[in-house]
Design a protein around this motif. Structure first.
Motif, PDB file in Angstrom:
ATOM      1  N   TYR A  11       0.861  -1.192   0.000  1.00 51.16           N
ATOM      2  CA  TYR A  11       0.000   0.000   0.000  1.00 51.16           C
ATOM      3  C   TYR A  11       0.886   1.227   0.000  1.00 51.16           C
ATOM      4  N   LYS A  12       0.642   2.122  -0.959  1.00 53.22           N
ATOM      5  CA  LYS A  12       1.445   3.328  -1.059  1.00 53.22           C
ATOM      6  C   LYS A  12       0.539   4.493  -1.392  1.00 53.22           C
TER       7      LYS A  12
ATOM      8  N   LEU B 248      -5.546  -2.405  11.410  1.00 52.32           N
ATOM      9  CA  LEU B 248      -6.389  -1.483  10.661  1.00 52.32           C
ATOM     10  C   LEU B 248      -7.826  -1.525  11.190  1.00 52.32           C
ATOM     11  N   PRO B 249      -8.545  -0.417  11.070  1.00 55.74           N
ATOM     12  CA  PRO B 249      -9.883  -0.327  11.673  1.00 55.74           C
ATOM     13  C   PRO B 249     -10.977  -0.969  10.832  1.00 55.74           C
ATOM     14  N   PHE B 250     -10.776  -2.231  10.456  1.00 57.42           N
ATOM     15  CA  PHE B 250     -11.846  -2.975   9.802  1.00 57.42           C
ATOM     16  C   PHE B 250     -12.787  -3.554  10.858  1.00 57.42           C
ATOM     17  N   ASP B 251     -14.080  -3.506  10.590  1.00 53.76           N
ATOM     18  CA  ASP B 251     -15.076  -4.206  11.410  1.00 53.76           C
ATOM     19  C   ASP B 251     -14.928  -3.868  12.894  1.00 53.76           C
TER      20      ASP B 251
ATOM     21  N   LYS C 116      -7.334   7.465   2.259  1.00 51.71           N
ATOM     22  CA  LYS C 116      -6.223   7.361   3.215  1.00 51.71           C
ATOM     23  C   LYS C 116      -6.670   6.718   4.513  1.00 51.71           C
ATOM     24  N   MET C 117      -7.459   5.648   4.386  1.00 52.00           N
ATOM     25  CA  MET C 117      -7.926   4.828   5.507  1.00 52.00           C
ATOM     26  C   MET C 117      -8.899   5.548   6.419  1.00 52.00           C
TER      27      MET C 117
ATOM     28  N   ASN D  93      -5.993  -1.375  -4.418  1.00 56.06           N
ATOM     29  CA  ASN D  93      -5.952  -0.684  -5.714  1.00 56.06           C
ATOM     30  C   ASN D  93      -5.874   0.807  -5.430  1.00 56.06           C
ATOM     31  N   ASP D  94      -4.702   1.384  -5.661  1.00 49.70           N
ATOM     32  CA  ASP D  94      -4.468   2.799  -5.369  1.00 49.70           C
ATOM     33  C   ASP D  94      -4.779   3.071  -3.898  1.00 49.70           C
ATOM     34  N   ASP D  95      -5.813   3.866  -3.625  1.00 49.31           N
ATOM     35  CA  ASP D  95      -6.109   4.249  -2.246  1.00 49.31           C
ATOM     36  C   ASP D  95      -7.164   3.356  -1.597  1.00 49.31           C
TER      37      ASP D  95
END
Length: 548
Positions: free
Chosen positions: A19-20, A65-68, A136-137, A99-101
């Motif tokens: 991820y970039k 990461l803030p999933f779920d 950006k997340m 994919n990208d962001d």
């Protein structure tokens, strides 16, 4: 190397992605057996899975990461309150892509809970679900196409949405497969554009086991290639669908149980602007003694033909249970020659003589390069056993430059060791070596260049210049190397030998020149009727790649 202490027995490395965004680069890692704290009347721990982001330059610096983040949903009906979902063992992070962001993670074993009509009993059905992080997340969304009223294994109750997925580069549409839908016929869904299901004769085909998207027809919309590894009497096949789900082409497998289509990618490998397909069959066997060696089929599309005509190139695993082709990934142009490469893991030969199942194997990574319909193996193999890793290569992600040197890197997961390796691609050296002599024309009748008064030795000065782009290398100079040793005609004055080796560090994009004097002896005319060659081979002082 990332092997966080908190990740023990979480299958950290089951899936990986790069991820970039802006100037920040991260390694994303799925750990589908991670425990999460939930409050169900009291604080409990539930094995739900998670996705981590890890810094590329700092080992073991990983953050969830803030999933779920929300608790299990509750529903009230005329019988009372119950949980409408069960996230235990949902395997969040078993599917992970970027994919990208946009970051997408799926939990294909997520269970949707419904009360059976008129009874105090419940259905727990693995409909599956997916999540995305965007901007950006900062923006979180859930996507659960099979969480609906079509309960039961005869409809979408056992869909397992998110078993495989893809993200469109055109419009960021989500492609989600559900291989368990409709009696395990399987289905694929383009977000907000549901597909038709498989036909009745294809029960238990697992359509959607693997998926990729690319351009196959002449419109501007992305098409998809989908595998059904248990269709075709368990020989499997892959299907190419247009953007509106029209079948364009089908390629059949040829061996029962080989799991043709367990993995696949669609990529232009030979720069002819036609999409090629690479398909893994990890259970392929040659005979009763060489089973599960695995196979990778490379289908090179013939652009000159009007239809879907492919040249098939087949690569085989090395030994039983190596399951070559379990994972395949796009590497991108790793050696700056203008062609894409792919990577595939296998359990290579070793001296132990021990046959291991895949989950306990010490796997390797090899590089495969396709050029003009031919397959080349780049001479570098990375062994997980050298780093104490098991299942090294179970997951792969490549094609993204994470360290900013303009060359794509590779991320490799080893979930049995709860570890991830980040393999940096070093810069490719481009060299130009120029040699010239002084005098330019050697005249043995001239006395200017004799080394001694007896006119037995003739001295020639030559200059060699090197232009290159980055890094240090070793030069080895050979004069008249292939002449019979007893009849050597020329020697370097510095070493009194036909061979001279030097290590140099050059400045990038600048010409650097050196000179050496060579003595030519015994120059009778008949003796020089063959060519005298000056050879300047070169090699790197350092390896091209490192694991960090």
């Amino acid at each position: 190397m990332h092997s966080p202490v908190f990740a023990k027995d979480t299958y950290f490395g089951y899936s990986v992605a790069g991820y970039k965004v802006d100037s920040d680069s991260w390694i994303l890692v799925g750990a589908p057996l991670t425990e999460r704290e939930r409050f169900h009347g009291q604080l409990t721990r539930s094995r739900e899975g998670a996705v981590y982001r890890c810094r590329i330059n700092t080992p073991n610096s990983c953050f969830m990461l803030p999933f779920d983040k929300k608790d299990w949903s509750e529903v009230r009906d005329h019988y009372g309150i119950y949980y409408s979902e069960n996230k235990t063992d949902q395997l969040l992070g078993s599917t992970l892509l970027v994919n990208d962001d946009i970051i997408m993670a799926c939990a294909p074993n997520y269970k949707y809970v419904t009360r059976m009509l008129g009874q105090d009993e419940f259905r727990y059905e693995p409909t599956g679900t997916c999540f995305t992080l965007r901007d950006k997340m900062r923006k979180f969304e859930e996507h659960s196409p099979c969480r609906n009223s079509l309960w039961g294994h005869h409809r979408q109750g056992y869909c397992q949405a998110g078993f495989s997925a893809a993200i469109s580069k055109n419009d960021s549409s989500l492609f989600i497969t559900g291989p368990g839908a409709w009696y395990w016929q399987g289905m694929e869904i383009r977000h907000k554009y549901p597909s038709r299901s498989g036909e009745g004769k294809n029960d238990d085909s697992y359509r959607g086991y693997a998926l990729d998207i690319a351009h196959f027809d002449n419109d501007i919309y992305e098409d998809m290639v989908v595998s059904s590894p248990r269709a075709n009497n368990c020989k499997g096949y892959i299907e190419i669908f247009s953007s509106n789900f029209r079948l364009l082409h089908k390629i059949d497998g040829d061996q029962i149980g080989a799991y043709f289509g367990s993995s696949l990618i669609a990529v232009d490998l030979n720069n002819d602007f036609a999409t090629d397909i690479v398909v893994g069959s990890p259970m392929f066997k040659k005979d009763t003694e060489n089973y599960d060696i695995g196979r990778v089929d490379v289908f090179i599309r013939d652009k000159k033909s009007n239809g879907f005509v492919y040249k098939r190139v087949t690569l085989y695993g090395l030994k039983s249970r190596s399951r070559f082709g379990s994972a395949i990934c796009k590497l991108g142009d790793i050696n700056d020659d203008g062609f894409n490469a792919i990577a595939a893991p296998y359990d290579g030969e070793d001296s132990s003589g021990i046959k291991r199942i895949r989950d306990e194997s010490e796997s390797e990574i090899t590089w495969l390069l396709i050029k003009k319909d031919h397959v080349y193996s780049i001479e570098m193999i990375i062994k997980g056993s050298d780093y104490g890793l098991k299942t090294f290569g179970f997951s792969l992600s490549g094609g993204l430059d994470l360290d900013g040197n303009e060359y794509p890197d590779l991320i490799v997961g080893a979930y049995k060791s709860n570890s991830v390796a980040y393999i940096r691609t070093k810069s490719v050296i481009k060299t130009i070596i120029i040699t010239q002599t002084n005098p330019r024309v050697i005249d043995f009748d001239s006395e200017e260049n004799y080394c001694d008064t007896n006119r037995t030795q003739f001295c020639v000065q030559f200059e060699y210049c090197v232009e290159y782009f980055e890094i240090a290398m070793k030069l080895e100079l050979d004069i008249d190397k292939f002449q019979n040793k007893s009849l050597i005609r020329a020697l370097f004055n510095e070493t009194k030998s036909y061979n001279l080796i030097r290590n140099y560090t050059f400045k990038s994009e600048a010409r650097t020149c050196f000179s050496q004097v060579v003595t030519i002896k015994n120059f009778q005319a008949i003796y020089y009727n063959s060519l005298m060659r000056l050879i300047v081979p070169y090699s790197l002082v350092r390896l091209c790649c490192t694991i960090s």
